[in-house]
Enzyme design. Sequence first.
Site, mmCIF file in Angstrom:
data_model
loop_
_atom_site.group_PDB
_atom_site.id
_atom_site.type_symbol
_atom_site.label_atom_id
_atom_site.label_comp_id
_atom_site.label_asym_id
_atom_site.label_seq_id
_atom_site.Cartn_x
_atom_site.Cartn_y
_atom_site.Cartn_z
ATOM 1 N N ARG A 1 -8.647 1.192 4.078
ATOM 2 C CA ARG A 1 -7.466 2.043 3.877
ATOM 3 C C ARG A 1 -7.533 2.845 2.572
ATOM 4 N NH1 ARG A 1 -2.234 -1.125 5.662
ATOM 5 N NH2 ARG A 1 -1.472 0.993 6.023
ATOM 6 N N PRO A 2 -8.524 3.724 2.449
ATOM 7 C CA PRO A 2 -8.631 4.568 1.251
ATOM 8 C C PRO A 2 -7.481 5.569 1.165
ATOM 9 C CG PRO A 2 -10.171 5.289 2.932
ATOM 10 C CD PRO A 2 -9.529 4.034 3.458
ATOM 11 N N VAL A 3 -7.376 6.220 0.001
ATOM 12 C CA VAL A 3 -6.354 7.266 -0.187
ATOM 13 C C VAL A 3 -7.031 8.578 -0.586
ATOM 14 C CG1 VAL A 3 -4.401 5.755 -0.684
ATOM 15 C CG2 VAL A 3 -5.976 6.413 -2.544
ATOM 16 N N ASP A 4 -8.287 8.741 -0.160
ATOM 17 C CA ASP A 4 -9.027 9.947 -0.559
ATOM 18 C C ASP A 4 -8.367 11.235 -0.070
ATOM 19 O OD1 ASP A 4 -9.871 8.715 1.946
ATOM 20 O OD2 ASP A 4 -11.204 10.430 2.159
ATOM 21 N N LEU A 5 -7.704 11.177 1.088
ATOM 22 C CA LEU A 5 -7.085 12.397 1.622
ATOM 23 C C LEU A 5 -5.851 12.782 0.796
ATOM 24 C CD1 LEU A 5 -7.400 11.597 5.427
ATOM 25 C CD2 LEU A 5 -8.893 13.034 4.041
ATOM 26 N N ASP B 1 0.526 0.207 15.631
ATOM 27 C CA ASP B 1 1.434 -0.868 15.202
ATOM 28 C C ASP B 1 2.007 -1.653 16.375
ATOM 29 O OD1 ASP B 1 2.828 0.966 12.379
ATOM 30 O OD2 ASP B 1 0.929 -0.082 12.688
ATOM 31 N N ILE C 1 -7.672 3.341 15.165
ATOM 32 C CA ILE C 1 -7.150 3.774 13.861
ATOM 33 C C ILE C 1 -7.731 2.947 12.715
ATOM 34 C CG2 ILE C 1 -5.074 4.103 12.445
ATOM 35 C CD1 ILE C 1 -5.057 6.004 14.778
ATOM 36 N N ARG D 1 0.824 -1.206 0.000
ATOM 37 C CA ARG D 1 0.000 0.000 0.000
ATOM 38 C C ARG D 1 0.859 1.256 0.000
ATOM 39 N NH1 ARG D 1 -4.217 2.505 1.716
ATOM 40 N NH2 ARG D 1 -3.741 4.365 2.929
#
Length: 416
Positions: A121-125, A304, A326, A92
């Site tokens: 886990r989008p990447v829109d930001l 993590d 998260i 990713r």
Amino acid sequence: MQKLAIQGGTPLHGEVRISGAKNAALPIMCAGLLTADTLQLSNVPELHDVSTMRKLLEQMGVKACVRGGEMALYGGQVDKPEAPYDMVKTMRASVLVLGPLVARFGEARVSLPGGCAIGSRPVDLHIKGLQAMGATISIEHGYIHAQAKRLKGARIFFDIVSVTGTENLIMAAALADGVTVLENAAREPEVVDLAHCLRAMGAKISGDGTDTITVTGVDELHGAAHRIMPDRIESGTFLVTAAATGGSITLTDTRADILETVLEKLGEAGAKISASGDRIHLEMNGRPKSVNVRTAPYPAFPTDMQAQFMALNCIANGSAMVVETIFENRFMHVQELRRLGAQIEVEGNTSVVRGVDHLEGAAVMATDLRASACLVIAGLVAQGETVIDRIYHLDRGYEHIEAKLSQLGANIRRLK
Ligand code: EPZ
């Protein structure tokens, strides 16, 4: 699929050198796309994700020369600003090439990462931030296609704190025209390490490590030399392993100042911890006490490290609540821990772990990077043999883990 066989029940004792941080190395390698010169990196960990990123950069035209922990990246002949699906789907973090490619070449075609085990886990930001800087972005056939004559400085507010989102936009802003202000930015030490590297390349960045980062774009960046910071999650993982097995450990080439919440929790669990310079020493006498953890963006408790503390709580004295704020699906290790005899109840994003006095070895399966580490810890404390399948997850983020654990006295071997 390779497996790990672990004979548990032995307290671990000894010294371990901590490797460079995976989550600093990955964005910093992408910074190599921002210059036509050479970026000279040292203390680069030898991990599967790092070689995946190197191959991704090489297929764009970056020249990479690796010798042990040294890596030289030459971005002067990049001719294909693309990140194909078959590479992005395995990692990713490949999305981190997006900002640098648009900033330097005015164009990028990067596959959408797709989801992964721990969440959608989008990447829109990332996309929203680049659009705010003037990029034209279309999503077609699973690819992000971004174009911009030259990115412009903008004020960008992150609805959610995003580590790689912050990193992508810092790199994009470094070559933009004007000033970019990132608000509600990630404060993780790996973001700060990236900013250090970019400043060495001539970038004008301030506020890294706080939630407001200001970047004044420049016309070009030159080469530099940068040493990757130590891996705080590997450090935390080995400390929890020593604590869970009732042993003692000294970490070298690490930093205590970026692990404060983890060290505090280990103290609550009953560990004796001392730190000086680049070393941390931990001793655990007897059984740990249960400790509650709640994950949140840095400097709060790191997501993590959640699975590793779950393993510690499985054999601790008492009950503990583990809250994951998260990611929406980061409890896959619970099912596997139950196979070892753990008593865990899950309700939404909260797990309640009731400590048992011992776990029994069994066959289990790794589902994601940190869950694998959790199962290694559980296998090291369980009575009898534990065999962990799908350990390629582990190899993504832990350099030479069997060798490091074996030198601490662990009975662990890789089954081909
Ligand atoms: C980074 O992932 C780390 N990876 C992860 O480590 C780590 O768990 C995570 O930060 C949180 O600390 C690297 O640095 C390579 P986020 P990242 O964007 O940047 C949501 C490991 O084990 N979000 O901070 O991908 C997202 O879904 C890995 O080494 C959006 O909604 O995480 C999540 O719920 C696992 N839209 C939250 O934000 C976006 O555009 C935080 O994600 C971006 C993120």
